[in-house]
Design an enzyme around this catalytic site. Structure first.
Site, PDB file in Angstrom:
ATOM      1  N   GLY A 550       0.825  -1.203   0.000  1.00 15.53           N
ATOM      2  CA  GLY A 550       0.000   0.000   0.000  1.00 15.53           C
ATOM      3  C   GLY A 550       0.857   1.250   0.000  1.00 15.53           C
ATOM      4  N   GLY A 553       0.736   8.507   3.569  1.00 20.93           N
ATOM      5  CA  GLY A 553       1.464   9.747   3.696  1.00 20.93           C
ATOM      6  C   GLY A 553       2.894   9.533   4.141  1.00 20.93           C
ATOM      7  N   PHE A 554       3.130   8.448   4.884  1.00 21.82           N
ATOM      8  CA  PHE A 554       4.481   8.107   5.338  1.00 21.82           C
ATOM      9  C   PHE A 554       5.356   7.667   4.183  1.00 21.82           C
ATOM     10  CE2 PHE A 554       7.215   6.592   8.834  1.00 21.82           C
ATOM     11  CZ  PHE A 554       8.039   5.706   8.164  1.00 21.82           C
ATOM     12  N   GLY A 555       4.757   6.968   3.232  1.00 24.75           N
ATOM     13  CA  GLY A 555       5.493   6.362   2.133  1.00 24.75           C
ATOM     14  C   GLY A 555       4.929   4.986   1.851  1.00 24.75           C
ATOM     15  N   ASP A 668      -5.393   9.104  14.695  1.00 25.70           N
ATOM     16  CA  ASP A 668      -5.660   8.765  13.286  1.00 25.70           C
ATOM     17  C   ASP A 668      -6.344   7.408  13.184  1.00 25.70           C
ATOM     18  OD1 ASP A 668      -5.710   9.349  10.594  1.00 25.70           O
ATOM     19  OD2 ASP A 668      -3.760   8.440  10.186  1.00 25.70           O
TER      20      ASP A 668
END
Length: 859
Positions: A550, A553-555, A668
């Site tokens: 997947g 936003g982290f990478g 989150d």
């Protein structure tokens, strides 16, 4: 007019007519096979006559009399209802057919509780032949019913199973049916029909011999009871996720197949269940082809997979010590160190005689010589590596190897045993060795298959060159190594200097491996391991796109396989993102100290230059949104599973808010951050945005609002104020999504200007709460549990944080009959949803940020 058409057309006329009683009187005089075609059970007093159909409760399967391809013989069988072409998946009297002219045959329950098929002269054609467990006084209560999974069962007066068709498969295996083999000889095998119009046992058998690791075989039936006589096709060993000899098998995390090796009891069980293809079957054709077919709910069958497909799939196509490659010409060649046994036959294209060794092994010539146990060079024997293979048949599983031992240990096991001809170290399996002829080897193209090491004499390995040449090469190699060491030393010094500058600017201290160890050590995580970057590269196949799970936003997030065979998920902070350093530190140190069965477990981390990686336990079922928002896959989420997921998330949040050594606010929580293990148990993930707060603090303020639209509480989205009640709000949204399978950000009622939460509250307020339930659940869910969860969800999404319960109160409400106060209408959601330009839309595909940190700033 055909019998069943006539009876179906008469039945609807028997309501409300002025001639009602006349019709009843006349109709009762007709033979039993003229009555209404569909029945729901067979009893002593209600046999199944020709023209009648036994139907499963959900109208999925039918049982009745049939003649295959208009043959002159008649049978009793089971087939799927309303799907063509009709495939009979089970036959009762496959070896004793009825004559087509016999229209008085019937299937009934006998006085001793058995199921019996009798012809028109009441002669027994077929029977269950089980020992009677029912007294004569209770025989009238014995009933045979057809279940929605295709199982035909006989139940006693107490509802206990006396007999079931699943124990006697024919040529077909349905989802969740167990195909078993055992050393006791009580195995279940599929046997093909003799022909398309003859269901009697044919030429081919399919099953699993009791061995570890297991593999599926097709055998040619020689007419005896020995089902293991002539192998025709072989799947290759099961590696805990797929059969490594079937290159086009679905290698996703949920491929549906399951194999259970219980060799202590001498049994091997094979079954399958495709969650996205619930209507399916596997069968073996009269020609020996195995097919997996499924229906798209459009009344048709589609082929999903079949074998054999090419000449190399046939068992032993190239004989002993030969290897087959379908894309090559000719398809067969001898293994290195071997030559054709008969050059004349080989030149004619007859390869089944195989190959023989050219040079005798040294250990065979020097049986009195010892072999080093430390893996040093041993006289003249070595190994030749072949890649991308379906490994040979007749493997031996070295059960003595433990998790710490490696491929080199497997090599030593083989090298120390002169009878060992080859070895393979297979991920998820371990060490396999061969001491018999290497047969049925197939080489694949692409990335499938495993490596095999074949034992050869050193002369066959290209060794034994003149000593002078070897000495020269050795000198060259030594000089090269020395130069590389010097170059590497200076390069490492330069890298360390650059790493220190990079990380000191972000407060991360030195970025070298030793520096990271020092930093982690100061924070005392429990079991955080520092991984070598090169080992992660190997585990993820150089971060191959085929390993990608997947993107967030982290990478990106990748699936990896460590050297010890353990599967992991690797989060990779994008070096070009310019974000995530603090989140990396936060998650690395915070979650390593949080230990709970409903929190995802971090195994370690890795830092090298600009690369920052987090290594987690791998969740085979990925994230909840993968199922919940997929119109095909969400069928696997029955209410019991959804209720268990809600319970698990509550336990995880309760631990974070109240039971851990520090109070943690996740910030989150959302569907894609709930990961599912192999048993569909939930684990909360993504702690990159989490914050630790003092136990006495109720609210904190932040200038940087981060999270995901639709899950952020009003006070956090608009004012930057967060607390444990922020997580409670997100949990409420999550619960309502789990109940409905609707995305809160993808739902809008245009005519009412209502968002998802307001719509749910209106249904609750009007006493129509059950209308929110996912329609795929039907009547299978508990209405009281659904309404309780809906009540809790609506309490959690109230605009005022003070009105929301805490997780301790939620856990109490969920596990008891205690009700909370009435929820208030969430006004905040109406304001947001009014800006949607489109009418009602929902149930889009699952989100893409699976197992990743999200950095979406509120606006």
């Amino acid at each position: 007019m055909p019998m069943d058409i006539r009876t179906r057309s008469i039945c609807p006329l028997l309501n409300g007519s002025m001639f009602y009683f006349l019709f009843i009187s006349l109709f009762s005089l007709l033979p039993s096979h003229y009555h209404c075609a569909e029945v729901d059970q067979i009893t002593l007093l209600q046999p199944l006559a020709q023209g009648q159909i036994l139907v499963s409760p959900g109208h999925i399967f039918e049982l009745g009399f049939f003649s295959p391809n208009n043959s002159a013989k008649k049978y009793v069988g089971i087939w799927h209802k309303d799907i063509s072409p009709r495939k009979v998946v089970w036959v009762a009297n496959r070896e004793k057919p009825l004559a087509v002219a016999d229209t008085s045959a019937s299937l009934t329950v006998t006085s001793n509780g058995n199921l019996k098929l009798v012809d028109g002269k009441q002669k027994s054609i077929w029977s269950t032949n089980i020992a009677s467990l029912v007294s004569s006084s209770n025989t009238s209560s014995v009933a045979a019913v057809l279940l929605d999974n295709g199982n035909f069962v006989v139940n006693d007066h107490l509802g206990a199973e006396l007999w079931k068709s699943f124990d006697y498969p024919g040529d077909t295996i349905l989802p969740n049916v167990v195909l078993r083999d055992s050393k006791s000889g009580k195995g279940h095998f599929l046997s093909s029909w003799k022909a398309e119009n003859d269901p009697s046992p044919g030429k081919f058998l399919l099953g699993l011999p009791p061995q570890a690791p297991s593999q599926v075989f097709i055998w040619i039936n020689n007419g005896s009871n020995d089902s293991h006589s002539i192998p025709y096709w072989r799947s290759g060993p099961w590696d805990k996720s797929s059969f490594i000899g079937v290159p086009d098998m679905d290698h996703r995390y949920i491929n549906g197949f399951s194999v259970d090796d219980n060799l202590k009891q001498g049994t091997v069980d094979f079954s399958y269940n495709f969650y996205d293809k619930p209507v399916a079957y596997i069968y073996i054709s009269p020609e020996g082809t195995v097919r997996l077919r499924f229906s798209k709910n459009d009344g048709k069958w589609y082929d999903y997979w079949q074998t054999p497909k090419n000449p190399c799939d046939i068992y032993g196509a190239c004989g002993p010590f030969g290897v087959c490659k379908a894309s090559a010409s000719p398809i067969c060649k001898c293994l290195k160190g071997f030559v054709p046994k008969s050059s004349a036959e080989w030149s004619k294209g007859n390869w089944t005689g195989g190959c023989v060794r050219q040079t005798k092994l040294f250990c065979e010539r020097q049986t009195n010589k010892s072999v080093s146990s430390r893996g040093k060079k041993v006289d003249d024997d070595g190994f030749w590596k072949m890649v991308k293979l379906k490994i040979p048949d007749s493997h031996e599983f070295i059960t003595a190897l433990n998790a710490e031992e490696t491929s080199n240990d497997c090599k030593l096991r083989c090298l120390n045993n002169c009878s060992c001809l080859a070895y393979a170290f297979v991920n998820n399996i371990g060490c396999l060795v061969w001491s018999k002829d290497l047969i049925d080897i197939q080489q694949f193209s692409g990335s499938v298959g495993v490596d095999l090491y074949i034992r050869l004499a050193h002369s066959e390995l290209g060794e034994g060159k003149p000593i002078k040449l070897i000495g020269s090469l050795t000198a060259i190699v030594l000089v090269s190594i020395l130069a590389a060491i010097v170059f590497g030393f200076y390069r490492r010094r330069a890298n360390q200097k650059r790493q220190t500058q990079n990380f000191e600017s972000t407060g991360m201290i030195k970025s070298s491996r030793d520096g990271l160890r020092e930093y982690i050590g100061k924070h005392d995580p429990l079991e955080l391991q520092i991984y070598d970057f090169d080992s992660i590269l190997i585990a993820t196949n150089n971060f191959s796109v085929t390993n990608k799970l997947g993107q967030g936003g982290f990478g990106p997030v990748y699936k990896g396989m460590l050297q010890d065979g353990k599967e992991v998920a690797v989060k990779r902070l994008s070096s070009s993102s310019g974000q995530g350093i603090e989140e990396f530190k936060n998650e690395m140190l915070l979650i390593s100290n949080l230990q709970h069965k409903n929190l995802v477990r971090i195994m370690g981390c890795c830092v090298k230059e600009d690369e920052k990686l987090l290594i987690y336990e791998f969740m085979p079922n990925k994230s909840l949104d993968t199922f919940l928002f997929d119109t095909r896959k969400r069928v696997v989420l029955d209410w019991a599973t959804r209720f268990n997921i809600i319970h698990g998330v509550v336990r995880g949040l309760l631990y974070l808010h109240h039971d851990s050594y520090v109070k943690v606010i996740h910030r989150d929580l959302k569907v894609s951050n709930i990961l599912l293990d192999e048993k569909m148990n939930p684990k909360i993930s993504d702690f990159g945005l989490a914050r630790i707060v003092e136990g006495t603090q109720n609210l904190e303020n932040t200038q940087k609002v981060v999270g995901t639209r639709g899950y952020m509480s009003p006070e956090y989205a608009m004012g930057g104020m967060f607390s444990e009640k922020s997580d409670v709000y997100s949990f409420g949204v999550l619960v309502l999504e789990i109940i409905s399978s609707k995305k809160n950000t993808g739902f809008y009622l245009y005519d009412q200007q209502l968002g998802f939460l307001a719509y749910a509250w209106n249904l609750w307020n009007e006493g129509r709460g059950l209308e929110l339930v996912d329609e795929i659940l039907g009547d299978s869910c508990s209405s009281s549990e659904v309404l309780k969860c809906m009540h809790i969800g609506l309490l959690c999404v109230q605009d005022n944080a003070v009105d929301r319960p805490n997780m301790a109160n939620i856990a109490l409400m969920l596990s008891s009959e205690k009700d909370g106060p009435q929820p208030k209408l969430p006004q905040f959601t109406i304001q947001i949803s009014a800006y949607h330009p489109q009418p009602h839309f929902e149930n889009t595909n699952s989100s893409k940020n699976e197992a990743s940190i999200t950095m979406i700033e509120g606006r």
